[in-house]
Design a protein around this motif. Structure first.
Motif, PDB file in Angstrom:
ATOM      1  N   PRO A   1       0.834  -1.211   0.000  1.00 38.10           N
ATOM      2  CA  PRO A   1       0.000   0.000   0.000  1.00 38.10           C
ATOM      3  C   PRO A   1       0.869   1.263   0.000  1.00 38.10           C
ATOM      4  CG  PRO A   1      -0.773  -1.542   1.664  1.00 38.10           C
ATOM      5  CD  PRO A   1       0.542  -2.076   1.169  1.00 38.10           C
ATOM      6  N   ILE A   2       0.426   2.285  -0.749  1.00 39.64           N
ATOM      7  CA  ILE A   2       1.182   3.535  -0.841  1.00 39.64           C
ATOM      8  C   ILE A   2       1.043   4.328   0.460  1.00 39.64           C
ATOM      9  CG2 ILE A   2       1.352   5.761  -2.037  1.00 39.64           C
ATOM     10  CD1 ILE A   2       0.422   4.360  -4.566  1.00 39.64           C
ATOM     11  N   VAL A   3       2.154   4.852   0.915  1.00 40.45           N
ATOM     12  CA  VAL A   3       2.161   5.711   2.101  1.00 40.45           C
ATOM     13  C   VAL A   3       2.644   7.096   1.690  1.00 40.45           C
ATOM     14  CG1 VAL A   3       3.319   6.163   4.306  1.00 40.45           C
ATOM     15  CG2 VAL A   3       2.467   3.868   3.783  1.00 40.45           C
ATOM     16  N   GLU A   4       1.917   8.125   2.137  1.00 42.40           N
ATOM     17  CA  GLU A   4       2.376   9.499   1.908  1.00 42.40           C
ATOM     18  C   GLU A   4       3.069   9.974   3.174  1.00 42.40           C
ATOM     19  OE1 GLU A   4      -0.668  12.310   0.865  1.00 42.40           O
ATOM     20  OE2 GLU A   4       0.791  13.916   0.541  1.00 42.40           O
ATOM     21  N   ILE A   5       4.320  10.453   3.020  1.00 41.14           N
ATOM     22  CA  ILE A   5       5.072  10.951   4.194  1.00 41.14           C
ATOM     23  C   ILE A   5       5.074  12.472   4.173  1.00 41.14           C
ATOM     24  CG2 ILE A   5       7.181  10.707   5.551  1.00 41.14           C
ATOM     25  CD1 ILE A   5       8.046   8.479   3.731  1.00 41.14           C
ATOM     26  N   LYS A   6       4.770  13.044   5.326  1.00 39.99           N
ATOM     27  CA  LYS A   6       4.748  14.507   5.472  1.00 39.99           C
ATOM     28  C   LYS A   6       5.721  14.941   6.567  1.00 39.99           C
ATOM     29  CE  LYS A   6       0.004  15.444   3.972  1.00 39.99           C
ATOM     30  NZ  LYS A   6       0.267  16.591   3.083  1.00 39.99           N
ATOM     31  N   ASN A   7       5.809  16.270   6.755  1.00 36.88           N
ATOM     32  CA  ASN A   7       6.601  16.871   7.842  1.00 36.88           C
ATOM     33  C   ASN A   7       8.105  16.659   7.730  1.00 36.88           C
ATOM     34  OD1 ASN A   7       4.084  17.390   8.837  1.00 36.88           O
ATOM     35  ND2 ASN A   7       4.195  15.880  10.479  1.00 36.88           N
ATOM     36  N   MET A   8       8.633  16.620   6.501  1.00 38.38           N
ATOM     37  CA  MET A   8      10.081  16.480   6.378  1.00 38.38           C
ATOM     38  C   MET A   8      10.646  17.876   6.136  1.00 38.38           C
ATOM     39  SD  MET A   8       9.901  13.099   4.000  1.00 38.38           S
ATOM     40  CE  MET A   8       8.668  13.857   2.975  1.00 38.38           C
ATOM     41  N   ASN A   9      11.606  18.305   7.010  1.00 40.79           N
ATOM     42  CA  ASN A   9      12.014  19.707   6.900  1.00 40.79           C
ATOM     43  C   ASN A   9      13.390  19.942   6.301  1.00 40.79           C
ATOM     44  OD1 ASN A   9      13.444  18.791   9.007  1.00 40.79           O
ATOM     45  ND2 ASN A   9      12.289  19.900  10.576  1.00 40.79           N
ATOM     46  N   SER A  10      13.979  18.899   5.708  1.00 38.47           N
ATOM     47  CA  SER A  10      15.215  19.083   4.948  1.00 38.47           C
ATOM     48  C   SER A  10      15.301  17.938   3.942  1.00 38.47           C
ATOM     49  CB  SER A  10      16.440  19.047   5.868  1.00 38.47           C
ATOM     50  OG  SER A  10      16.599  17.742   6.406  1.00 38.47           O
ATOM     51  N   PHE A  11      16.165  18.101   2.934  1.00 37.15           N
ATOM     52  CA  PHE A  11      16.322  17.015   1.960  1.00 37.15           C
ATOM     53  C   PHE A  11      16.926  15.781   2.636  1.00 37.15           C
ATOM     54  CE2 PHE A  11      16.650  20.108  -1.893  1.00 37.15           C
ATOM     55  CZ  PHE A  11      15.299  20.386  -1.737  1.00 37.15           C
ATOM     56  N   ARG A  12      17.745  16.036   3.642  1.00 36.56           N
ATOM     57  CA  ARG A  12      18.321  14.918   4.392  1.00 36.56           C
ATOM     58  C   ARG A  12      17.215  14.150   5.108  1.00 36.56           C
ATOM     59  NH1 ARG A  12      20.473  14.522   9.459  1.00 36.56           N
ATOM     60  NH2 ARG A  12      21.735  12.633   9.664  1.00 36.56           N
ATOM     61  N   SER A  13      16.245  14.896   5.668  1.00 32.78           N
ATOM     62  CA  SER A  13      15.109  14.240   6.317  1.00 32.78           C
ATOM     63  C   SER A  13      14.324  13.407   5.317  1.00 32.78           C
ATOM     64  CB  SER A  13      14.150  15.266   6.921  1.00 32.78           C
ATOM     65  OG  SER A  13      14.798  16.039   7.869  1.00 32.78           O
ATOM     66  N   VAL A  14      14.175  13.932   4.086  1.00 33.94           N
ATOM     67  CA  VAL A  14      13.436  13.192   3.059  1.00 33.94           C
ATOM     68  C   VAL A  14      14.125  11.852   2.820  1.00 33.94           C
ATOM     69  CG1 VAL A  14      12.747  13.158   0.624  1.00 33.94           C
ATOM     70  CG2 VAL A  14      12.573  15.285   1.938  1.00 33.94           C
ATOM     71  N   GLU A  15      15.448  11.906   2.680  1.00 33.46           N
ATOM     72  CA  GLU A  15      16.195  10.671   2.422  1.00 33.46           C
ATOM     73  C   GLU A  15      16.044   9.692   3.589  1.00 33.46           C
ATOM     74  OE1 GLU A  15      20.391  11.313   1.740  1.00 33.46           O
ATOM     75  OE2 GLU A  15      20.694   9.257   1.042  1.00 33.46           O
ATOM     76  N   ARG A  16      16.178  10.211   4.787  1.00 31.10           N
ATOM     77  CA  ARG A  16      16.076   9.344   5.979  1.00 31.10           C
ATOM     78  C   ARG A  16      14.680   8.772   6.120  1.00 31.10           C
ATOM     79  NH1 ARG A  16      17.114  12.420  11.002  1.00 31.10           N
ATOM     80  NH2 ARG A  16      17.159  10.398  12.029  1.00 31.10           N
ATOM     81  N   ALA A  17      13.668   9.632   5.928  1.00 26.86           N
ATOM     82  CA  ALA A  17      12.279   9.193   6.094  1.00 26.86           C
ATOM     83  C   ALA A  17      11.944   8.100   5.085  1.00 26.86           C
ATOM     84  CB  ALA A  17      11.330  10.377   5.939  1.00 26.86           C
ATOM     85  N   LEU A  18      12.417   8.264   3.842  1.00 21.25           N
ATOM     86  CA  LEU A  18      12.134   7.263   2.807  1.00 21.25           C
ATOM     87  C   LEU A  18      12.828   5.937   3.127  1.00 21.25           C
ATOM     88  CD1 LEU A  18      12.325   9.521  -0.372  1.00 21.25           C
ATOM     89  CD2 LEU A  18      10.319   8.229   0.390  1.00 21.25           C
ATOM     90  N   ALA A  19      14.067   6.026   3.602  1.00 18.08           N
ATOM     91  CA  ALA A  19      14.797   4.805   3.948  1.00 18.08           C
ATOM     92  C   ALA A  19      14.083   4.082   5.096  1.00 18.08           C
ATOM     93  CB  ALA A  19      16.233   5.145   4.340  1.00 18.08           C
ATOM     94  N   TYR A  20      13.667   4.863   6.084  1.00 23.25           N
ATOM     95  CA  TYR A  20      12.948   4.264   7.207  1.00 23.25           C
ATOM     96  C   TYR A  20      11.661   3.608   6.736  1.00 23.25           C
ATOM     97  CZ  TYR A  20      10.034   3.730  11.293  1.00 23.25           C
ATOM     98  OH  TYR A  20       9.208   3.190  12.241  1.00 23.25           O
ATOM     99  N   GLU A  21      10.911   4.355   5.891  1.00 24.80           N
ATOM    100  CA  GLU A  21       9.598   3.892   5.464  1.00 24.80           C
ATOM    101  C   GLU A  21       9.706   2.640   4.590  1.00 24.80           C
ATOM    102  OE1 GLU A  21       6.794   4.742   6.650  1.00 24.80           O
ATOM    103  OE2 GLU A  21       5.577   3.613   5.213  1.00 24.80           O
ATOM    104  N   ALA A  22      10.727   2.568   3.741  1.00 24.35           N
ATOM    105  CA  ALA A  22      10.917   1.375   2.905  1.00 24.35           C
ATOM    106  C   ALA A  22      11.164   0.159   3.794  1.00 24.35           C
ATOM    107  CB  ALA A  22      12.071   1.590   1.933  1.00 24.35           C
TER     108      ALA A  22
END
Ligand SMILES: [Zn+2]
Lengths: 498, 100
Positions: free
Chosen positions: A222-243
């Motif tokens: 199922p697709i998950v939408e991630i919000k509240n990322m406040n830097s590009f580094r956070s985006v990378e970390r959040a995606l790695a965590y979520e995967a």
């Protein structure tokens, strides 16, 4: 982990909101200055007071067009604005003016190439780019324990472009690199300052996993939408965590896309995890309808041509141009252009003064950019100016100093510059107590060494030129200012003449 | 065309209206009659009619990107049920904003 070793493919699409570089809001003349005291940049239009009417900001529309053209989008000849209805205290009208079925642009793309080849070049499709207004800001001080939220509407009505990508990205690292490329493009073209700290750029990410089954078919989580990322580094970390989280969940539950509703999760940067949030309202629940207060906009071919002409050079073209003009490798040009316009200008000044591109590129990357990375700051207030650096590079190139000495002088220049003293090479050399060694001095010194080292002379004469290296340490002991390369050169010349 | 009680209850939630069961029933009747009236339009053949984005023929109304005078904070806040002199005050809003 290499992609082929992974038991799944991570599929990522991004939704980016970018604030346009206008002086005023999208539908009223209130300024968009960041950091103004609360509710000082508001008027009847952006407060949503009855009887007020919105009028579109020409500059905002033109900048949005520029962004869409830069992303290779098709521009719709006819576009309109719609009301997206929902209730929230930071949305005074009870609806957001956005674009629904007729966005002004669609079907573009943006490619990202990693200069070091960390991932294959990736062309990411752009589904659409549209122009909409921002909401205000609601603040809740949980620590104070009050029952109220405070609403500041300075931001309400600020012009944003929403850029929605296809799910074409395949790793958190790629997503971060692509965002950097997007930001670079929009900053270079003057569309936005893309300052995440000030909320000029915000990113949401959609992610799921494609898991190959034994029979050749693919299961999708199922697709998950991630919000509240406040830097590009956070985006990378959040995606790695979520995967990783989805992989774990998939192995445990086997729930596929469509069997569970799309989920929204918020990134908690401090904890390094995503947390489930309320279910997103279905698109139909926003009850979109055309805004009767705004007339549609048509875009003529001549207008598009004018905007294209005034657009400036995008980073991709600038990289190629820089590599070509200065004869430097594409990877070097990429590193320089990726640092932004000011670094490009600094580099071009240095390269122009030196009269050669490659040494300037090397010093810029290995010394200037590394120093900036370590100490922070920007190239415009870098303590070593382009003229001093060019002088130093020229002297090292002519053999006045070896590279190691050059580095010491560079450090000397930094020290002088930081102390707000004149930072030129002569001053740095004087401060370091370095004196240049004249050719005569050097020849005398080497001659003495040759007399003292008959074995080395014999070895060199016997064809072992590398034996001359044994003289360098001794030469530096006698005079630390000698250039090792020159010691070797003079020694070989003298021995050949013996 | 008739709207069910469930349809009406859902629309009520989206409009933030607290409707009693009696009101839901009355609304369902009234809304059904309105929707029924409008649905007469469906009898027309619209296959070759362009969708109407706006009733006016006017296009491309813009203003220049020039700052205008804003309201003072006092003026902005004066009609609010509650404020603290700087911000509007509303019942606690927790979690993410609704902006999308
Ligand atoms: Zn306003």
């Amino acid at each position: 982990m290499p992609a082929d070793a992974s038991p799944f493919t991570t599929v990522i699409g991004l939704e980016v909101h970018v604030q346009l570089l206008t002086r005023t809001k999208l539908f009223c003349g209130c300024p968009t200055t960041f950091g103004a005291p609360a509710n000082t940049q508001v008027c009847p239009v952006c407060l949503g007071l009855p009887g007020s009417l919105p009028v579109m900001n020409r500059r905002a529309f033109d900048l949005a067009l520029r962004a869409a053209l830069a992303l290779d989008c098709t521009i719709a000849p006819f576009t309109k604005w719609d009301r997206k209805n929902y209730f929230y205290p930071d949305l005074p009208k009870g609806y957001q003016i956005s674009q629904y079925d007729l966005p002004f642009s669609s079907d573009g793309s943006l490619e990202v190439v990693d200069p070091k080849g960390a991932f294959p070049p990736r062309r990411v499709g752009i589904i659409r780019v549209h122009l909409e207004e921002d909401a205000g800001k609601s603040m809740h001080d949980e620590a104070a324990g009050t029952a109220d939220s405070r609403i500041d509407l300075n931001r309400a009505g600020t012009p944003l472009v929403e850029i929605v990508s296809q799910p074409d990205l395949r790793s958190p690292q790629e997503a971060r690199a692509w965002l950097n490329e997007l930001k670079l493009l929009l900053v270079y073209l003057g569309v936005s300052d893309c300052n995440m700290q000030e909320g000029s750029l915000r990113v949401d990410a959609n992610v799921n996993l494609h898991v190959p089954r034994g029979d050749g078919s693919t299961a999708k989580t199922p697709i998950v939408e991630i919000k509240n990322m406040n830097s590009f580094r956070s985006v990378e970390r959040a995606l790695a965590y979520e995967a990783a989280r989805q992989w774990e969940e998939w192995q445990r539950t086997g729930i596929e896309m469509g069997k569970a509703p799309k989920q929204t999760r918020g990134w908690d940067d401090a904890a390094g995890i995503t947390r489930g949030q309320r279910h997103k309202e279905e698109s139909s629940d926003y009850r979109y309808f055309p805004d009767p207060d705004l007339v549609p906009v048509t875009v003529a071919a001549e207008e598009l041509a004018a905007i294209r002409a005034a657009m400036g050079e995008p980073p991709t073209r600038l990289r190629a141009a820089l590599a070509e003009k200065w004869g430097i490798p594409a990877a070097d040009a990429a590193v320089i252009v990726n640092q932004g316009r000011d670094v490009v200008a600094y580099y071009e000044t240095v390269a122009g003064l030196v009269g050669e591109g490659k040494p300037a590129a090397n010093w810029l990357q290995q010394d200037v950019l590394r120093t900036l990375n370590e100490t922070g700051g920007t190239i415009t207030d870098f303590p070593v100016g382009p003229a001093a650096l060019a002088d130093l590079i020229g002297r090292v190139g002519r053999g006045e100093f070896d590279t190691a000495r050059g580095r010491e002088i560079f450090a000397g220049l930094l020290t002088l510059g930081r102390a707000a003293l004149p930072a030129d090479v002569a001053a740095a050399v004087a401060a370091l107590g370095i004196t240049a060694v004249s050719d005569d001095e050097l020849t005398d010194l080497v001659r003495g060494l040759l007399t003292a080292n008959p074995k080395i002379v014999a070895d060199v004469k016997g064809g072992k030129e590398q034996a001359a290296a044994g003289l360098i340490g001794q030469a530096r002991k006698q005079n630390p200012n000698v250039n090792p390369g020159k010691v070797r050169e003079v020694a070989l010349t003298l021995i050949r003449a013996m | 065309m008739s709207l069910s009680a469930t349809d009406v209850a859902k629309v009520g939630v989206l409009a933030r209206l607290a409707l009693s069961p009696t009101e839901v029933e009355a609304m369902a009747r009234q809304l059904s009659s309105i929707v029924g009236f409008v649905s007469q339009l469906e009898e027309l053949d619209t296959t070759r009619i362009e969708p109407l984005a706006h009733p006016l023929d006017t296009r491309n109304v813009f203003r220049d990107d020039v700052p205008q005078t804003c309201l003072t904070t006092n003026q902005a806040l004066q009609s609010a049920p509650r404020h603290d002199g700087e911000c509007f005050l509303v019942p606690a809003v927790l979690g993410e904003t609704g902006a999308a």
